[in-house]
Design an enzyme around this catalytic site. Structure first.
Site, PDB file in Angstrom:
ATOM      1  N   PHE A  25      -4.531  12.675 -50.097  1.00  0.00           N
ATOM      2  CA  PHE A  25      -3.793  12.503 -51.347  1.00  0.00           C
ATOM      3  C   PHE A  25      -4.394  11.372 -52.178  1.00  0.00           C
ATOM      4  O   PHE A  25      -4.535  10.255 -51.690  1.00  0.00           O
ATOM      5  CB  PHE A  25      -2.332  12.199 -51.008  1.00  0.00           C
ATOM      6  CG  PHE A  25      -1.424  12.039 -52.182  1.00  0.00           C
ATOM      7  CD1 PHE A  25      -1.042  13.135 -52.934  1.00  0.00           C
ATOM      8  CD2 PHE A  25      -0.932  10.789 -52.528  1.00  0.00           C
ATOM      9  CE1 PHE A  25      -0.177  13.002 -54.008  1.00  0.00           C
ATOM     10  CE2 PHE A  25      -0.069  10.635 -53.595  1.00  0.00           C
ATOM     11  CZ  PHE A  25       0.311  11.746 -54.350  1.00  0.00           C
ATOM     12  N   SER A  93      -5.326  12.414 -43.280  1.00  0.00           N
ATOM     13  CA  SER A  93      -4.092  12.053 -43.978  1.00  0.00           C
ATOM     14  C   SER A  93      -3.364  13.296 -44.507  1.00  0.00           C
ATOM     15  O   SER A  93      -2.991  14.164 -43.721  1.00  0.00           O
ATOM     16  CB  SER A  93      -4.424  11.059 -45.100  1.00  0.00           C
ATOM     17  OG  SER A  93      -3.253  10.438 -45.578  1.00  0.00           O
ATOM     18  N   MET A  94      -3.174  13.420 -45.827  1.00  0.00           N
ATOM     19  CA  MET A  94      -2.578  14.644 -46.346  1.00  0.00           C
ATOM     20  C   MET A  94      -3.450  15.848 -46.013  1.00  0.00           C
ATOM     21  O   MET A  94      -2.940  16.963 -45.830  1.00  0.00           O
ATOM     22  CB  MET A  94      -2.372  14.569 -47.857  1.00  0.00           C
ATOM     23  CG  MET A  94      -1.738  15.840 -48.440  1.00  0.00           C
ATOM     24  SD  MET A  94      -1.655  15.890 -50.239  1.00  0.00           S
ATOM     25  CE  MET A  94      -3.365  16.304 -50.660  1.00  0.00           C
ATOM     26  N   ASP A 194      -3.101   1.229 -39.076  1.00  0.00           N
ATOM     27  CA  ASP A 194      -3.130   2.092 -40.257  1.00  0.00           C
ATOM     28  C   ASP A 194      -2.117   1.535 -41.248  1.00  0.00           C
ATOM     29  O   ASP A 194      -0.920   1.465 -40.950  1.00  0.00           O
ATOM     30  CB  ASP A 194      -2.782   3.530 -39.859  1.00  0.00           C
ATOM     31  CG  ASP A 194      -2.961   4.530 -40.983  1.00  0.00           C
ATOM     32  OD1 ASP A 194      -2.783   4.157 -42.162  1.00  0.00           O
ATOM     33  OD2 ASP A 194      -3.260   5.692 -40.690  1.00  0.00           O
ATOM     34  N   HIS A 224      -6.953   3.250 -42.018  1.00  0.00           N
ATOM     35  CA  HIS A 224      -6.538   4.611 -42.351  1.00  0.00           C
ATOM     36  C   HIS A 224      -7.702   5.562 -42.600  1.00  0.00           C
ATOM     37  O   HIS A 224      -7.757   6.662 -42.045  1.00  0.00           O
ATOM     38  CB  HIS A 224      -5.621   4.586 -43.576  1.00  0.00           C
ATOM     39  CG  HIS A 224      -5.123   5.943 -43.960  1.00  0.00           C
ATOM     40  ND1 HIS A 224      -4.324   6.698 -43.127  1.00  0.00           N
ATOM     41  CD2 HIS A 224      -5.329   6.693 -45.067  1.00  0.00           C
ATOM     42  CE1 HIS A 224      -4.044   7.848 -43.713  1.00  0.00           C
ATOM     43  NE2 HIS A 224      -4.646   7.883 -44.881  1.00  0.00           N
TER      44      HIS A 224
END
Length: 259
Positions: A25, A93-94, A194, A224
């Protein structure tokens, strides 16, 4: 709008084993490009699309929703399936949430799933305020470049568009409900530190999927965006070995040789 340098999509025509990589994202393909080129160098067919609204300016993302982002990776998966005998999906992530939904929706068309620091939900009071706040405030400070290693940048936006964030919140709730439909072998890599995704999110993913072949790897030296961090090589090697286990032809001449 022109695409920012480094944010261009990446594709490589390799052998009959393919992998679809999904970025995060407000991020861009830049965050996963070394991963993509590593797998391409080992003979895989690789697709790393640029999600709609990303890679230009944050204002463009205000006009997009999760349906746009998912439609892009869904289309790329279908194209890979036409080209390859075996296809795995992966994401950061996303992008991890997108990969998990692809697995849930496409079943046997997806051979395996690799996720790095997958997001599962938005936490805190701000998430619950999004439905109202997004009409009052257009954007907030960005969440990019959470990287321990000095130097690398993921080419993400310095602002988070709140209309898009609200759509992401809705998407994550949808994906969480679909996680039990994920039955494929799963490799989950998570950073010990993270600053973007809660430690509860990877735990939730592991507890909700129906996969019986599950491998969890803890990345001790990365934040992250681990795909650009100190543990990047480990991610590349672990995921290549995982795909190779599912498709033993990887690396063998005449099947997945470098194209």
């Amino acid at each position: 709008m022109p695409v920012l340098p480094g944010a261009e999509p990446y594709r490589h025509e390799g052998g009959e084993v393919g992998v679809l990589l999904c970025h995060g994202f407000t991020g861009s393909p830049q965050s996963l490009r070394p991963w993509a080129t590593h797998h391409a160098a080992h003979g895989l067919t690789v697709s790393l699309p640029l999600l709609p609204g990303h890679g230009t300016r944050w204002q463009d993302m205000q006009l997009t929703t999760w349906q746009d982002w998912y439609a892009e990776v869904d289309r790329e998966l279908r194209l890979l399936r036409e080209r390859c005998r075996v296809v795995c999906v992966a994401g950061l992530s996303m992008g991890g949430a997108l990969a998990l939904r692809l697995a849930a929706r496409h079943g046997d068309a997806v051979a395996g799933v690799v996720v790095v620091n997958p997001v599962n939900r938005m936490h805190g009071p701000a998430a619950y305020a999004l439905p109202v706040v997004r009409h009052l405030v257009r954007s907030v400070k960005g969440i990019t470049d959470d990287i321990a290693k000095p130097g690398p940048t993921e080419g993400g936006y310095d602002r988070v568009p709140l209309h898009a964030a609200h759509s992401l919140r809705n998407f994550l709730r949808l994906v969480d409900g679909e996680l039990p439909q994920v039955t494929q072998p799963l490799l989950l890599l998570r950073s010990a530190r993270d600053h973007v995704v809660s430690p509860a999110d990877p735990v939730r993913v592991l507890s909700r999927v129906s996969s019986t072949d599950v491998t969890e790897v803890v990345l001790e030296q990365s934040y992250h965006v681990a795909t650009l961090d100190h543990d990047a090589d480990r991610i590349f090697e672990e995921s290549l070995a995982f795909i190779g286990r599912l498709a033993p032809s990887v690396g063998k001449e005449g099947t997945a040789a470098v194209g």
